[in-house]
Design a protein around this motif. Structure first.
Motif, PDB file in Angstrom:
ATOM      1  N   ARG A  83      -1.853   2.072   7.129  1.00  0.00           N
ATOM      2  CA  ARG A  83      -1.370   1.637   8.442  1.00  0.00           C
ATOM      3  C   ARG A  83      -2.446   1.816   9.506  1.00  0.00           C
ATOM      4  O   ARG A  83      -2.622   0.973  10.387  1.00  0.00           O
ATOM      5  CB  ARG A  83      -0.129   2.433   8.841  1.00  0.00           C
ATOM      6  CG  ARG A  83       1.123   2.076   8.074  1.00  0.00           C
ATOM      7  CD  ARG A  83       2.343   2.695   8.730  1.00  0.00           C
ATOM      8  NE  ARG A  83       3.504   2.608   7.875  1.00  0.00           N
ATOM      9  CZ  ARG A  83       3.906   3.554   7.053  1.00  0.00           C
ATOM     10  NH1 ARG A  83       3.223   4.697   6.965  1.00  0.00           N
ATOM     11  NH2 ARG A  83       4.983   3.403   6.317  1.00  0.00           N
ATOM     12  N   PHE A 125       1.473   0.519  -1.483  1.00  0.00           N
ATOM     13  CA  PHE A 125       1.956   0.306  -0.115  1.00  0.00           C
ATOM     14  C   PHE A 125       1.961  -1.184   0.177  1.00  0.00           C
ATOM     15  O   PHE A 125       1.012  -1.894  -0.153  1.00  0.00           O
ATOM     16  CB  PHE A 125       1.050   1.018   0.889  1.00  0.00           C
ATOM     17  CG  PHE A 125       1.340   0.680   2.333  1.00  0.00           C
ATOM     18  CD1 PHE A 125       2.302   1.383   3.044  1.00  0.00           C
ATOM     19  CD2 PHE A 125       0.640  -0.335   2.977  1.00  0.00           C
ATOM     20  CE1 PHE A 125       2.574   1.057   4.374  1.00  0.00           C
ATOM     21  CE2 PHE A 125       0.894  -0.647   4.300  1.00  0.00           C
ATOM     22  CZ  PHE A 125       1.863   0.046   4.999  1.00  0.00           C
ATOM     23  N   VAL A 165       6.775   1.671  -0.225  1.00  0.00           N
ATOM     24  CA  VAL A 165       5.835   2.768  -0.436  1.00  0.00           C
ATOM     25  C   VAL A 165       6.167   3.498  -1.729  1.00  0.00           C
ATOM     26  O   VAL A 165       7.316   3.887  -1.960  1.00  0.00           O
ATOM     27  CB  VAL A 165       5.850   3.780   0.732  1.00  0.00           C
ATOM     28  CG1 VAL A 165       4.823   4.882   0.487  1.00  0.00           C
ATOM     29  CG2 VAL A 165       5.573   3.094   2.056  1.00  0.00           C
ATOM     30  N   HIS A 182       4.638   6.820  -3.328  1.00  0.00           N
ATOM     31  CA  HIS A 182       3.696   7.890  -3.009  1.00  0.00           C
ATOM     32  C   HIS A 182       3.072   8.472  -4.284  1.00  0.00           C
ATOM     33  O   HIS A 182       3.779   8.724  -5.268  1.00  0.00           O
ATOM     34  CB  HIS A 182       4.400   9.014  -2.251  1.00  0.00           C
ATOM     35  CG  HIS A 182       4.854   8.624  -0.881  1.00  0.00           C
ATOM     36  ND1 HIS A 182       3.983   8.396   0.158  1.00  0.00           N
ATOM     37  CD2 HIS A 182       6.100   8.422  -0.386  1.00  0.00           C
ATOM     38  CE1 HIS A 182       4.672   8.071   1.251  1.00  0.00           C
ATOM     39  NE2 HIS A 182       5.945   8.073   0.946  1.00  0.00           N
ATOM     40  N   ASP A 208       3.198  -3.612   3.622  1.00  0.00           N
ATOM     41  CA  ASP A 208       3.768  -3.671   4.962  1.00  0.00           C
ATOM     42  C   ASP A 208       4.575  -4.955   5.098  1.00  0.00           C
ATOM     43  O   ASP A 208       4.026  -6.052   5.134  1.00  0.00           O
ATOM     44  CB  ASP A 208       2.643  -3.633   5.997  1.00  0.00           C
ATOM     45  CG  ASP A 208       3.167  -3.470   7.408  1.00  0.00           C
ATOM     46  OD1 ASP A 208       4.405  -3.474   7.596  1.00  0.00           O
ATOM     47  OD2 ASP A 208       2.346  -3.338   8.339  1.00  0.00           O
ATOM     48  N   GLY A 253       0.187   5.982   2.758  1.00  0.00           N
ATOM     49  CA  GLY A 253       0.620   4.906   3.637  1.00  0.00           C
ATOM     50  C   GLY A 253       0.046   5.013   5.026  1.00  0.00           C
ATOM     51  O   GLY A 253      -0.234   4.004   5.683  1.00  0.00           O
ATOM     52  N   GLY A 286      -0.128   5.070  -6.656  1.00  0.00           N
ATOM     53  CA  GLY A 286       0.494   4.851  -5.361  1.00  0.00           C
ATOM     54  C   GLY A 286       0.421   3.389  -4.959  1.00  0.00           C
ATOM     55  O   GLY A 286      -0.463   2.652  -5.405  1.00  0.00           O
TER      56      GLY A 286
END
Length: 224
Positions: A50, A197, A208, A210, A199, A46, A195
């Motif tokens: 970002r 992610f 998220v 992982h 936002d 993540g 994984g």
């Protein structure tokens, strides 16, 4: 973003997946390379997304035990490794000024302007139909990218375990993991690498999932 559910074709059990829908007109495909050493450039996946200002992303392509990527990778315009002929790496997902594309390895034509690329596989859905001969064993979490062939796309990671055949059938079933008819879909590295992610912005915590282990690269999108 959505959390979608589908019925696992092999036994009728329900499976779940995180998915992020986007259009190639509004978003650009990106690949971030996390480096060749045992410690990634950005420890949590993540953080990598970002740091790049991405809206959504998943773990990317396969890699060898020494962290060398399997097949060709283009990350932020930089070429890493080279094309490989392993049966698994049957397709290419890439982004250029014309949008986002999935093609068979044999049909790929290299050209200037490719900013993001992963050689990966196997193909899951082609021309709206499940690809024949996919494995019906070894269920595990899966990561994928799919399109309707008209500019709509989805990035996804399953929370449940599926075989490759299960995943392909779930993607080709109308309204299951995608809200539109999937024309093409291809598998990314899965299992312990899986994984995801997304936002949420507006002060909400991101979604998220992982990976259970270090991955070599991540595939995602950012606004054009």
């Amino acid at each position: 973003y959505a959390k979608r559910t589908a019925v696992r074709p092999s036994d009728g059990r329900q499976v779940a997946a995180h998915v992020a829908f986007f259009t190639s007109r509004a978003f650009r495909l990106e690949v971030v390379d996390l480096g060749a050493g045992p410690e990634p450039t950005y420890p949590p996946m993540g953080d990598a997304l970002r740091a790049q200002g991405w809206v959504a992303g998943v773990n990317g392509g396969f890699f060898h035990p020494d962290w060398r990527p399997a097949g060709l990778v283009v990350s932020q315009g930089k070429r890493i490794n080279r094309f490989e002929t392993a049966k698994l790496l049957s397709g290419v997902v890439y982004g250029d000024d014309g949008g986002t594309h999935i093609v068979r390895r044999a049909h790929f034509r290299d050209h200037p302007g490719i900013t993001a690329l992963l050689q990966t596989g196997p193909y899951l859905v082609e021309r709206g139909r499940t690809v024949r001969g996919l494995s019906t064993s070894d269920p595990r979490r899966r990561t994928f990218i799919a399109t309707d062939g008209r500019g709509r796309w989805v990035l996804g990671a399953t929370l449940s375990t599926l075989t490759l055949a299960d995943l392909a059938q779930s993607l080709s079933a109308p309204g299951a993991l995608a809200s539109w008819r999937v024309d093409r879909a291809i598998n990314l590295d899965g299992g312990s690498s899986t994984g995801f992610f997304f936002d949420r912005k507006a002060g909400d915590a991101p979604v998220v999932l992982h990976p259970w282990k270090r991955v070599r690269n991540v595939l995602g999108i950012r606004p054009r």
